[in-house]
Design a protein around this motif. Sequence first.
Motif, PDB file in Angstrom:
ATOM      1  N   CYS A  62      52.426  14.353 -54.226  1.00  9.73           N
ATOM      2  CA  CYS A  62      53.529  13.500 -54.695  1.00  9.73           C
ATOM      3  C   CYS A  62      53.083  12.588 -55.825  1.00  9.73           C
ATOM      4  N   THR A 102      54.791   8.959 -46.884  1.00  9.31           N
ATOM      5  CA  THR A 102      53.659   9.685 -46.300  1.00  9.31           C
ATOM      6  C   THR A 102      52.501   8.754 -46.012  1.00  9.31           C
ATOM      7  N   PHE A 109      59.375  10.898 -56.097  1.00  8.71           N
ATOM      8  CA  PHE A 109      57.983  11.189 -55.752  1.00  8.71           C
ATOM      9  C   PHE A 109      57.257   9.940 -55.255  1.00  8.71           C
ATOM     10  N   THR A 138      48.896  17.759 -48.064  1.00  6.75           N
ATOM     11  CA  THR A 138      50.101  18.535 -48.358  1.00  6.75           C
ATOM     12  C   THR A 138      51.213  17.706 -48.972  1.00  6.75           C
ATOM     13  N   LEU A 139      51.218  16.379 -48.769  1.00 11.04           N
ATOM     14  CA  LEU A 139      52.274  15.541 -49.319  1.00 11.04           C
ATOM     15  C   LEU A 139      51.762  14.350 -50.114  1.00 11.04           C
ATOM     16  N   LEU A 140      50.793  13.625 -49.585  1.00 12.22           N
ATOM     17  CA  LEU A 140      50.380  12.369 -50.205  1.00 12.22           C
ATOM     18  C   LEU A 140      49.870  12.565 -51.629  1.00 12.22           C
ATOM     19  N   ALA A 177      49.161  16.067 -43.457  1.00 12.35           N
ATOM     20  CA  ALA A 177      50.064  15.639 -44.528  1.00 12.35           C
ATOM     21  C   ALA A 177      49.326  14.912 -45.638  1.00 12.35           C
ATOM     22  N   THR A 178      48.083  14.494 -45.374  1.00 10.26           N
ATOM     23  CA  THR A 178      47.277  13.826 -46.398  1.00 10.26           C
ATOM     24  C   THR A 178      47.173  14.673 -47.651  1.00 10.26           C
ATOM     25  N   VAL A 187      58.579   9.339 -51.612  1.00  9.51           N
ATOM     26  CA  VAL A 187      58.033  10.295 -50.643  1.00  9.51           C
ATOM     27  C   VAL A 187      56.541  10.048 -50.434  1.00  9.51           C
ATOM     28  N   GLY A 188      55.820   9.749 -51.525  1.00 13.88           N
ATOM     29  CA  GLY A 188      54.392   9.465 -51.406  1.00 13.88           C
ATOM     30  C   GLY A 188      54.111   8.238 -50.557  1.00 13.88           C
TER      31      GLY A 188
END
Length: 308
Positions: A130, A197, A190, A125-127, A122-123, A193-194
């Motif tokens: 975002c 994560t 954002f 794919t999301l962090l 997830a580092t 969510v960031g």
Amino acid sequence: RMADGNGATTSTMEIKRRLPYWWGAIASFFSALFFFLGFLLSAIRWSGVGNAIPRPKISEREYFQRWLNLDPDFLRTLWKYRASVADLEIAMDALGTIAFLLLLASVSSLADAFESNGGHKATKTLLVPCFTAAAVLMVVDLTFNAGTTTTAAWMSQRWILDDAAIRSLEISYILIESRGVWLFAMEWIFLGVGMTTAAYLNHTSRTLTGKWTILCQCIVLMSIIGFGAECARLRSWVVASAVDTFVAVVVGVLLLPTWLLWTGFFLKGLEGRDFHSRPVEPPKDGLHAQREQAARDAVARENEMAQI
């Protein structure tokens, strides 16, 4: 390979690995500084210090009611005030945008630290995405807002506007500026969510302390409130604006600068961490691996012959 003062050697790949952490630390410190300066300019604007024309000194409810009624005299006074603080508005937006871009650099280095310490996928794919999206939104808002603010201020000063024209100008301005409500709503999403994560990655990898995770969760909570306040503006503009302003001050002046300083000092001190100092070996292709295995087999056979 390079030698240090004690004669020890460090690979070039290790040096390249360390640079992002240092740059991330510097970016964190400057981002916190720009967030503080941006809200300092905001305080100066609202206080009226140094403004050639002060903000209309009436209650917020009366301000909102006269604005809602499109009172021509009130609108002329309002546009004189807006024209006097147009440059200050752009400077505030510019500082906020730079702060978010530096925040992105800090988060990128933090993502490297999470990955080096066995972080989750997830580092990447999301962090980082975002915070990238949040920075892009800030750049978009700065670009549009700078053009709208300067042009509208110029029109209000240079054009001869009767009652109907000043009302039309205000309606057009509000329609254009309304996109900022939803831009900031997405900004809160954002950011939330960031930070969620980041809290999850730290909880699973134990890279930073648990208190840092709690700080992330506090920012997530405030982001949810900020998003709700932005969406509630069309229902109750005065109350929602007050809540959104409060959340923005708490996050921008207290929570986010604290998070940045904490993260910056962490990144600055990464050089002494075990997971950071592990040597990074270059990838080996299949032919190179076969040659190494053949060499090891040859050495083993020679040892067997020597024993016989």
